[in-house]
Design a protein around this motif. Sequence first.
Motif, short mmCIF file in Angstrom:
data_model
loop_
_atom_site.label_atom_id
_atom_site.label_comp_id
_atom_site.label_asym_id
_atom_site.label_seq_id
_atom_site.Cartn_x
_atom_site.Cartn_y
_atom_site.Cartn_z
N GLY A 126 0.81 -1.21 0.00
CA GLY A 126 0.00 0.00 0.00
C GLY A 126 0.84 1.26 0.00
N ALA A 127 1.94 1.25 0.78
CA ALA A 127 2.82 2.43 0.82
C ALA A 127 3.49 2.66 -0.53
N VAL A 128 3.91 1.58 -1.22
CA VAL A 128 4.51 1.72 -2.55
C VAL A 128 3.50 2.29 -3.53
N LEU A 181 -6.88 -0.76 3.86
CA LEU A 181 -6.33 -2.08 4.18
C LEU A 181 -7.06 -2.67 5.37
N GLY A 182 -7.17 -4.00 5.36
CA GLY A 182 -7.79 -4.67 6.49
C GLY A 182 -6.93 -4.60 7.73
N GLU A 183 -7.55 -4.33 8.86
CA GLU A 183 -6.82 -4.22 10.13
C GLU A 183 -6.75 -5.60 10.77
N THR A 193 -1.79 0.06 10.67
CA THR A 193 -2.63 -0.01 9.48
C THR A 193 -3.72 1.05 9.51
N ARG A 194 -4.34 1.23 10.69
CA ARG A 194 -5.38 2.26 10.82
C ARG A 194 -4.81 3.64 10.55
#
Length: 436
Positions: A182-184, A195-197, A207-208
């Motif tokens: 996700g960061a990329v 994203l799922g926690e 993630t949150r």
Amino acid sequence: MSKVAGMFSRILWFLAAVLVVYQAVSYVTFYNYLLAPTVKQISHLLANQVKLIFPVGSGQLALDDDGEALIYVATGSDIYTQLEAKKHGLAAAKPYAYLEENLSRELGGPTKVRVEIQNHYIIWIQPPQANQLWVRIPLTEIEDDDIEPLIIYLTVLLAITLFAAWRFARQLVRPLEELEAGAVAVAKGHFPDALGEQGSREVRRLTRTFNHMSYSIQELIAERNLMMAGVSHDLRTPLTRIRLATEMMSSGDEYLRGCINADIDESNAIIDQFIDYIRPDEGLDTHPIDLTQLIHDVLLMYTEQGAEVELALPTEAVWVACNPVSVRRVLSNLAGNSLRYGASRLHAELQEDSHWVRLRLSDDGPGIAEQDYDRVLKPFTQGNLARTNGGSGLGLAIVAKIVAQHHGTIKLGHAELGGLLVEIRLPKHQPLVWQD
């Protein structure tokens, strides 16, 4: 190196190391507190049985047939000569050094011990009291099959433990891998769904926080684009009205009209540069192009503006994965800046190796002071000479941004022609992820 340095590999190696240490400690404990005392006890019993047949210090070398029969009935042991022993299985028996040491100590002299394995264990002993005879003692209560369940149990336990370690490490690392992906994506201008926690409490919090950050950045970019679209429209509208007004000026004001139109063109160019610089990076559409041909086509166009262009390019094609429009913009900005600030000669040199290409573009202009090299690559900054010639201060900043988007580097220096040297280094193949 990258595989070992990954968190999943490190956790797995750590758990495997702990398991190996645990197995080693368990073996040492089992050996010292169970196996060794058991073997010593068996050695003591075997020694007592041999002493019963050949009393220590008796000098007895053989038994008659009735004595051997009595020994067999009482203990289950047989007595053989060397030749008879080989016929009854001694040749298939193997030495056992630990038993030899214990029995030699118990019997008071050098003792030979051999172990034969059939359905059960058979111990062959040649005592010092009768070094020409062998005593065959079967251990019928200790079978070889008794060891196999233990080996199977330990093997299954090891496999289950390794699978559990792999599963634990996988579950622990998977949320971090999704977070990295996700960061990329965000770094490349793509905003994935939330994203799922999952995972540990700390990972769930991270993630949150990432989801909130991604949403905030997306909203900020949307607001910035909306604002810049509005600013561009609001500025271009009066500029267009001014241009229309100049068309109605009398022919005697031709000079004034030309100055006004030049200022309008410069204002439009500055607005375009603003928009180009703040345009979000939504991922470059890169594909292999012949960089040699691109440099040749772009720079030779400046000969029409009176520039003397010298090209030191390879004779063969140099294929580089890049966005051709962006690279063309880099070359145009650099060449245009050189001519705008007084250069008349441009020299371009292209070199390559197995992984990188290096472009060196130099001119004979006034150049830039060394202490300003880093500063002029930032937006809205100019060299001392450029401040007197107008401009937005975004030309080199846009170049630096495009080079960074291609995972390359840019460096300024003093050219042999006397002006500015710009050295750009680009990878031949764009990485799919950020590299360590």
